[in-house]
Design a protein around this motif. Structure first.
Motif, PDB file in Angstrom:
ATOM      1  N   GLN A  34       0.824  -1.202   0.000  1.00 19.23           N
ATOM      2  CA  GLN A  34       0.000   0.000   0.000  1.00 19.23           C
ATOM      3  C   GLN A  34       0.863   1.259   0.000  1.00 19.23           C
ATOM      4  O   GLN A  34       1.891   1.316   0.657  1.00 19.23           O
ATOM      5  N   ARG A  35       0.419   2.246  -0.754  1.00 19.48           N
ATOM      6  CA  ARG A  35       1.000   3.590  -0.734  1.00 19.48           C
ATOM      7  C   ARG A  35      -0.186   4.542  -0.765  1.00 19.48           C
ATOM      8  O   ARG A  35      -0.761   4.786  -1.824  1.00 19.48           O
ATOM      9  N   TYR A  39      -2.485   9.360   6.174  1.00 16.36           N
ATOM     10  CA  TYR A  39      -1.730   8.747   7.260  1.00 16.36           C
ATOM     11  C   TYR A  39      -2.470   7.510   7.766  1.00 16.36           C
ATOM     12  O   TYR A  39      -3.700   7.481   7.786  1.00 16.36           O
ATOM     13  N   THR A  40      -1.729   6.503   8.198  1.00 17.68           N
ATOM     14  CA  THR A  40      -2.325   5.273   8.697  1.00 17.68           C
ATOM     15  C   THR A  40      -1.697   4.859  10.021  1.00 17.68           C
ATOM     16  O   THR A  40      -0.471   4.794  10.137  1.00 17.68           O
ATOM     17  N   LEU A  41      -2.546   4.594  11.005  1.00 15.09           N
ATOM     18  CA  LEU A  41      -2.130   4.018  12.289  1.00 15.09           C
ATOM     19  C   LEU A  41      -2.778   2.651  12.400  1.00 15.09           C
ATOM     20  O   LEU A  41      -3.995   2.524  12.247  1.00 15.09           O
ATOM     21  N   PHE A  68       2.280   4.985   9.506  1.00 16.52           N
ATOM     22  CA  PHE A  68       2.783   5.161   8.148  1.00 16.52           C
ATOM     23  C   PHE A  68       2.371   6.524   7.608  1.00 16.52           C
ATOM     24  O   PHE A  68       1.221   6.936   7.740  1.00 16.52           O
ATOM     25  N   SER A  69       3.307   7.195   6.971  1.00 13.92           N
ATOM     26  CA  SER A  69       3.079   8.540   6.450  1.00 13.92           C
ATOM     27  C   SER A  69       2.528   8.488   5.024  1.00 13.92           C
ATOM     28  O   SER A  69       2.255   7.410   4.482  1.00 13.92           O
ATOM     29  N   LEU A  70       2.385   9.668   4.416  1.00  7.72           N
ATOM     30  CA  LEU A  70       1.822   9.790   3.076  1.00  7.72           C
ATOM     31  C   LEU A  70       2.673   9.052   2.045  1.00  7.72           C
ATOM     32  O   LEU A  70       3.867   9.305   1.921  1.00  7.72           O
ATOM     33  N   TYR A  71       2.044   8.137   1.320  1.00 12.88           N
ATOM     34  CA  TYR A  71       2.693   7.348   0.272  1.00 12.88           C
ATOM     35  C   TYR A  71       3.863   6.500   0.785  1.00 12.88           C
ATOM     36  O   TYR A  71       4.685   6.045  -0.009  1.00 12.88           O
ATOM     37  N   GLN A  72       3.948   6.283   2.086  1.00  8.71           N
ATOM     38  CA  GLN A  72       4.981   5.383   2.610  1.00  8.71           C
ATOM     39  C   GLN A  72       4.537   3.946   2.341  1.00  8.71           C
ATOM     40  O   GLN A  72       3.447   3.542   2.765  1.00  8.71           O
ATOM     41  N   PRO A  73       5.344   3.162   1.645  1.00 13.62           N
ATOM     42  CA  PRO A  73       4.900   1.811   1.291  1.00 13.62           C
ATOM     43  C   PRO A  73       4.921   0.872   2.497  1.00 13.62           C
ATOM     44  O   PRO A  73       5.846   0.919   3.316  1.00 13.62           O
ATOM     45  N   VAL A 285      -2.736  15.053  -2.377  1.00 12.76           N
ATOM     46  CA  VAL A 285      -2.540  15.466  -0.982  1.00 12.76           C
ATOM     47  C   VAL A 285      -2.909  16.925  -0.804  1.00 12.76           C
ATOM     48  O   VAL A 285      -3.398  17.351   0.232  1.00 12.76           O
ATOM     49  N   GLY A 286      -2.728  17.698  -1.856  1.00 12.71           N
ATOM     50  CA  GLY A 286      -3.125  19.107  -1.832  1.00 12.71           C
ATOM     51  C   GLY A 286      -2.066  19.987  -1.193  1.00 12.71           C
ATOM     52  O   GLY A 286      -1.049  19.529  -0.702  1.00 12.71           O
TER      53      GLY A 286
END
Length: 292
Positions: A34-35, A39-41, A68-73, A285-286
């Motif tokens: 996933q990218r 943000y994902t916790l 995981f941050s933005l677009y972090q695989p 992301v803007g």
């Protein structure tokens, strides 16, 4: 928690995910790379397995919190995990703009020097459970100031998680004299932070630290579980993402500030490392349009 296990808020302006929380009883949400542009916790309450993230692989067990941050695989390999997850777009809550309030940027998120996870102790587990329940309840209650209340719960969650990670990784908050971490590693971190805009090659840092490139490469791989080239690239991309989101500078201007004279070379470098072009990152992301 309610029998419903997924709660989602959509940004009415973009039609994209703004805020989402859900519980899971298996690995189907995370068994593929996933990218995400949010943000994902992920809190693994039970089970174990392997995490693949960025250029590294880690084993994990129960009571582990991933960030995981933005677009972090990332991808999780496991057959027996269960837990809960929180996802939020920077339009919903921007960790950069609120850094002085929650200080999770560089700790929970966008930390190239530490693994993207934290062990959750019993006291923290109780707090996280309570906050998740409050968020789930509020997601079902479209009342006055719903957004403000959800952001408040999210802030508390991020603050508690950041404090927990700092407690477990003293190097994030203390100086080298207070830790046992080898001096060369702290010197390398300091050198990357001070020079990543102008020094892009591992040999630059070996020369700067007066150590052989081979020796530095071995130390970096052993301690950070990634190569020095990867470490430098990640740090550059994090700064580029920050500029793309927080400013309206052109890609050419950002490239130049990061030490790249060729905008197209920089765009290829960014896409190779972020799996998305600078232009698409900014579109998804803007910038400067955060709701808060």
């Amino acid at each position: 928690m309610s029998t419903q296990s997924v709660f989602t808020l959509v940004n009415p302006l973009t039609g994209h995910l703004a805020f989402k929380i859900f519980s899971f009883e298996d690995n189907r949400y995370f068994d593929h790379l996933q990218r995400n542009n949010y943000y994902t916790l992920i809190w693994i309450k039970q089970g174990n397995g392997k995490l693949k993230s960025d250029f590294s692989e880690y084993d994990f067990s129960e009571n582990t919190l991933f960030a995981f941050s933005l677009y972090q695989p990332f991808m999780l390999s496991s057959n027996n995990i269960s837990g809960v997850a929180i996802q939020f777009h920077p339009d919903f809550f921007c960790i950069h703009k609120h850094h002085s309030e929650i200080a999770c940027n560089g700790v929970l998120f966008n930390n190239v020097y530490e693994p993207p996870f934290t062990r959750v102790d019993e006291v923290s587990a109780m707090a996280f459970d309570m906050l998740f329940e409050q968020m789930a309840t509020e997601m079902q209650n479209q009342a006055l100031a719903q957004y403000e209340l959800l952001v408040s719960y999210l802030k508390i969650y991020l603050i508690k998680a950041s404090r927990l990670k700092k407690e477990q990784n003293p190097i994030l908050s203390t100086s080298i004299t207070e830790t046992k971490e080898p001096f060369i590693l702290q010197s390398l971190k300091d050198s990357i932070e001070n020079n990543f805009k102008v020094k892009h090659s591992p040999s630059d840092y070996a020369e700067h630290l007066n150590i052989s490139a081979k020796a530095l490469a071995k130390i970096t791989k052993t301690h950070f579980n990634k190569t020095l080239t990867d470490l430098i690239a990640e740090r550059i991309v994090i700064e580029a993402k920050r500029e793309l989101y927080l400013t309206n500078k052109t890609v050419k201007e950002i490239a130049f500030e990061l030490g790249y004279d060729d905008e197209y070379y920089f765009s290829r470098f960014f896409k190779n490392n972020a799996d998305v072009s600078p232009q698409l990152f900014r579109e998804t992301v803007g910038f400067g349009r955060s709701m808060n």
